[in-house]
Design an enzyme around this catalytic site. Structure first.
Site, PDB file in Angstrom:
ATOM      1  CG  ASN A   1       3.001  -0.399   3.196  1.00  0.00           C
ATOM      2  OD1 ASN A   1       2.464  -1.396   2.722  1.00  0.00           O
ATOM      3  ND2 ASN A   1       4.238  -0.027   2.912  1.00  0.00           N
ATOM      4  N   GLY A   2       1.429  -2.729   5.208  1.00  0.00           N
ATOM      5  CA  GLY A   2       2.027  -3.944   5.745  1.00  0.00           C
ATOM      6  C   GLY A   2       0.960  -4.979   5.997  1.00  0.00           C
TER       7      GLY A   2
ATOM      8  CD  GLU B   1       3.908  -9.390 -14.044  1.00  0.00           C
ATOM      9  OE1 GLU B   1       4.266  -8.958 -12.954  1.00  0.00           O
ATOM     10  OE2 GLU B   1       4.585  -9.215 -15.082  1.00  0.00           O
TER      11      GLU B   1
ATOM     12  CG  HIS C   1       9.867 -34.792 -20.466  1.00  0.00           C
ATOM     13  ND1 HIS C   1       9.958 -36.154 -20.598  1.00  0.00           N
ATOM     14  CD2 HIS C   1      11.056 -34.288 -20.880  1.00  0.00           C
ATOM     15  CE1 HIS C   1      11.169 -36.471 -21.042  1.00  0.00           C
ATOM     16  NE2 HIS C   1      11.852 -35.358 -21.231  1.00  0.00           N
TER      17      HIS C   1
ATOM     18  NE  ARG D   1       4.220   1.723  -1.489  1.00  0.00           N
ATOM     19  CZ  ARG D   1       5.406   1.181  -1.239  1.00  0.00           C
ATOM     20  NH1 ARG D   1       6.434   1.474  -2.000  1.00  0.00           N
ATOM     21  NH2 ARG D   1       5.568   0.345  -0.241  1.00  0.00           N
TER      22      ARG D   1
ATOM     23  CE  LYS E   1       7.865  -0.787 -10.749  1.00  0.00           C
ATOM     24  NZ  LYS E   1       7.955  -2.022 -11.534  1.00  0.00           N
TER      25      LYS E   1
ATOM     26  CD1 TRP F   1      -2.160  -4.773  -4.624  1.00  0.00           C
ATOM     27  CD2 TRP F   1      -1.636  -5.970  -2.814  1.00  0.00           C
ATOM     28  NE1 TRP F   1      -1.874  -6.050  -5.027  1.00  0.00           N
ATOM     29  CE2 TRP F   1      -1.561  -6.806  -3.947  1.00  0.00           C
ATOM     30  CE3 TRP F   1      -1.358  -6.520  -1.566  1.00  0.00           C
ATOM     31  CZ2 TRP F   1      -1.201  -8.149  -3.860  1.00  0.00           C
ATOM     32  CZ3 TRP F   1      -1.005  -7.864  -1.488  1.00  0.00           C
ATOM     33  CH2 TRP F   1      -0.921  -8.650  -2.630  1.00  0.00           C
TER      34      TRP F   1
ATOM     35  CD  GLU G   1      10.013 -10.925 -17.258  1.00  0.00           C
ATOM     36  OE1 GLU G   1       9.779 -11.619 -16.263  1.00  0.00           O
ATOM     37  OE2 GLU G   1       9.771  -9.707 -17.305  1.00  0.00           O
TER      38      GLU G   1
ATOM     39  CE  LYS H   1       7.353  -7.661 -17.710  1.00  0.00           C
ATOM     40  NZ  LYS H   1       7.535  -8.283 -16.379  1.00  0.00           N
TER      41      LYS H   1
ATOM     42  CB  CYS I   1      -0.870   0.028   1.248  1.00  0.00           C
ATOM     43  SG  CYS I   1      -1.829  -1.466   1.479  1.00  0.00           S
TER      44      CYS I   1
HETATM   45  C1  G6P Z   1       6.001  -7.625  -7.904  1.00  0.00           C
HETATM   46  C2  G6P Z   1       6.013  -6.851  -9.212  1.00  0.00           C
HETATM   47  C3  G6P Z   1       6.952  -7.553 -10.203  1.00  0.00           C
HETATM   48  C4  G6P Z   1       8.338  -7.679  -9.593  1.00  0.00           C
HETATM   49  C5  G6P Z   1       8.299  -8.406  -8.245  1.00  0.00           C
HETATM   50  C6  G6P Z   1       9.638  -8.341  -7.516  1.00  0.00           C
HETATM   51  O1  G6P Z   1       5.412  -8.868  -8.079  1.00  0.00           O
HETATM   52  O2  G6P Z   1       4.710  -6.787  -9.735  1.00  0.00           O
HETATM   53  O3  G6P Z   1       7.023  -6.779 -11.390  1.00  0.00           O
HETATM   54  O4  G6P Z   1       9.164  -8.384 -10.465  1.00  0.00           O
HETATM   55  O5  G6P Z   1       7.340  -7.779  -7.399  1.00  0.00           O
HETATM   56  O6  G6P Z   1       9.897  -7.007  -7.195  1.00  0.00           O
HETATM   57  P1  G6P Z   1      11.330  -6.411  -6.890  1.00  0.00           P
HETATM   58  O7  G6P Z   1      11.084  -4.973  -6.553  1.00  0.00           O
HETATM   59  O8  G6P Z   1      11.867  -7.183  -5.709  1.00  0.00           O
HETATM   60  O9  G6P Z   1      12.168  -6.594  -8.095  1.00  0.00           O
END
Ligand code: G6P
Length: 610
Positions: free
Chosen positions: A98-99, A490, A506, A27, A605, A74, A483, A487, A2
């Site tokens: 936040n937490g 996400e 497999h 956030r 994020k 969040w 990755e 993506k 948050c």
């Molecule tokens: C969240 C974000 C991702 C990111 C991950 C790790 O899940 O949505 O985009 O890769 O956290 O975050 P960091 O700040 O540790 O790279």
């Protein structure tokens, strides 16, 4: 997770807080709220959904006053709804949190047994109850109340607290989640992130683990873990606030994808000697002897940062000839890892605040093992606590899905593996020059790959109709397949899997039919022939092949429905290029589906809770 913002001493407290929340919206964005002390009472406005809903409410009902707190949420405990939105107010106590409070159930049960009236499903409201109880029933002072309540909280918290009977006061405390104070003239601005503060002042101080700050009118006092007062001097930072504009792009993510060549160049700049084409990481020089004798590297991270770590595994083993193991932070921290004492634990994190990665760092340090952070946010918790620090230099990344930070992590991992190889005497000068030259040439190769944006912008309408995507690669391109799939999940909320191409037989082969897109990353490397066989197998089962490979690879082009050309480069440079098409594919498909690309549902994020 948050975002929290506070303001004390400014006539325009409401707008400072709302602007701050806007900057922190990455956030959390499922609800938001603000509470302002008018001098007589605390008035509060909250709204479900994005910040714009709160802003609309505030245009009808603005809140006067010079002291206030705000929050963008969040959800962890309780659905995203107005009643669960912060600030939470109990009696005269109002707070933002936040937490995550892990002993939530026990605290809630006790409070209910004591007759507390709960108005939300959140863990955060319970903290307001506890503080209120200490002030009203046990007649404790404001700060004394915080002092007895915080030890009862298990989990993570950064809190801003106001009290109706104290119109000029605010308490700020954290046991880990980020919290920064900005000092401007006679006012204070507090936030989870510098982004909310830099438009007003560059004079700041971090509130670090278990510290508390008590603000009273135009004075402030820092307290340590034992609530003993101490002096902390503010520091001047050299940020500019124009970093958070979209600069003509429709989305932050698209802007950040296009910024990647420049970000990569900036990540290399401090660590290479252009004239000698050599790697010179000055901050690691004092650790030369340790690095020379190093036997094992561990890389620990989450999400996209974890995938950059997986590329790192190939780099350390092939370039530095050192054994490397890569772990997901949330697994590493609970696995009771047996760490080789002669090893280095590298923590990769864009934000430098990811709770699991931070816990992994602390575990490594407790085991007596040296740590290195690779972060984008300077002065973040990881950056402050690691024994060695490297910065991505990616610039502010706003899109929730990480892009340019990934590229910069890769570039630092290349440099560190080269530096380590030098120290160990396994990289001769010719190879070092070649490594540096190829890294320096990469940003311009990336520019050329960015032209595939046009293809994906046009193809997105068609691509969005597939039932799923299977991404495949081998060697350093296997993490890129992972990755790519991440993506797409996400952003487009579509089913996607990343697989090492050799593993397809497999299991994942059973998924393939005409409705399944297969994204094959097949550059001309040592494993090229094997990758092509895997591709033929997928095609024979009806898979719709989208391939990414060397520009003159006519065979690959013939086998594919769509072919995205990449310049021919060394194996370790390939991931910088092959990740661009998979980023753009996800961006455009998500956009064509009408999703909010910069703020995908359910994600945040910076994940400062477990
Ligand atoms: C969240 C974000 C991702 C990111 C991950 C790790 O899940 O949505 O985009 O890769 O956290 O975050 P960091 O700040 O540790 O790279």
């Amino acid at each position: 997770m948050c975002g929290i913002v506070g303001c004390l001493g400014r006539e325009d407290a409401q707008s400072v807080i709302v602007n701050g929340l806007k900057a922190l919206e990455y956030r959390g964005y499922d609800s938001a709220g603000v509470a302002i002390h008018s001098g007589q009472k605390i008035n509060r406005v909250r709204a479900e959904g994005k910040l714009i809903n709160l802003q609309e409410k505030l245009t009808e009902q603005s809140l006067p006053g010079q002291l206030g707190i705000g929050h963008t949420r969040w959800a962890t405990h309780g659905a995203p709804s107005e009643k669960n939105a912060h600030p939470h107010t109990v009696g005269g106590v109002s707070l933002v949190h936040n937490g995550i409070i892990e002993n939530y159930a026990e605290l809630r049960e006790n409070l209910i047994a004591q007759g507390a009236q709960l108005n939300s499903d959140t863990d955060s409201e319970l903290i307001a109850h506890l503080i209120h109880h200490e002030i009203s029933k046990n007649k404790l002072d404001f700060i004394e109340a915080l002092k007895v309540v915080t030890p009862r909280l298990r989990g993570a918290y950064a809190l801003l607290v106001m009290s109706e009977d104290r119109p000029g006061e605010m308490l700020a405390t954290t046991n880990g989640p980020p919290l920064v104070v900005g000092f401007s003239e006679d006012s204070f601005i507090l936030a989870s992130d510098l982004l909310a503060i830099v438009p007003y002042t560059k004079n700041i101080a971090y509130v670090t683990e278990y510290e508390t700050v008590h603000f009273q009118e135009n004075k402030y006092q820092f307290y340590d873990k034992n609530f003993t007062s101490f002096i902390k001097e503010p520091q001047q930072i050299n940020w500019t606030d124009d970093l958070v504009e979209k600069a003509g792009y429709s989305h932050f993510m698209l802007k950040e994808i296009f910024e990647q060549p420049r970000s990569m160049a900036k990540s290399l700049e401090p660590h290479i000697n252009v004239e000698n084409q050599s790697i010179e990481i000055k901050s690691l020089e004092p650790h030369s002897e340790f690095l020379q004798n190093l036997e094992q590297v561990y890389i620990v991270a989450c999400g996209t940062s974890y995938y950059s770590g997986l590329v790192g595994e190939y780099l350390f083993e092939k370039i530095s000839k050192v054994s490397c193991k890569v772990d997901i932070a949330s697994e590493f921290r609970y696995r009771e890892p047996k760490l080789n004492p002669n090893s280095l634990v590298i923590l990769i994190s864009q934000s430098g605040e990811t709770a699991d990665t931070l816990a992994a760092l602390r575990l490594a340090k407790k085991s007596g093992v040296k740590t290195m952070s690779i972060c984008n946010v300077e002065h973040s918790s990881l950056d402050r606590e690691a024994d060695m620090q490297l910065y991505m230099n990616a610039g502010v990344e706003i899109g929730v899905a990480s892009t340019k930070a990934f590229i910069c992590s890769l570039s630092l991992l290349n440099l560190v593996s080269g530096f380590l190889a030098k120290k160990k005497g396994v990289l001769n000068i010719v190879d070092e020059n070649h490594l540096v030259a190829s890294l320096m040439a990469t940003p311009s190769h990336m520019e050329s790959v960015l032209t595939c944006d046009k293809f994906f912008a046009e193809a997105a309408e068609h691509l969005k109709k597939y039932k799923g995507f299977l991404y495949m690669g081998r060697g350093v391109n296997f993490p890129i397949a992972l990755e790519g799939a991440l993506k797409l999940k996400e952003l487009a909320y579509m089913h996607a899997e990343g697989y090492p191409a050799g593993e397809m037989k497999h299991g994942p082969l059973a998924l393939i039919d005409e409705e399944m897109a297969v994204v094959m990353i097949a550059p001309k490397d040592d494993l090229y022939e094997k990758t092509i066989s895997n591709l033929e197998t997928a095609k024979a089962r009806g898979g719709q092949i989208i391939s990414v490979g060397a520009v003159n690879d006519n065979k690959l082009k013939e086998l594919s429905l769509n072919f995205l050309p990449l310049p021919e480069v060394d194996w370790n440079i390939n991931p910088f290029l092959s990740v661009i098409p998979v980023q753009l594919l996800s961006f455009h498909v998500a956009n064509a589906l009408g999703h909010d690309v910069d703020q995908p549902r359910n994600l945040a994020k910076s994940v400062t809770v477990e």
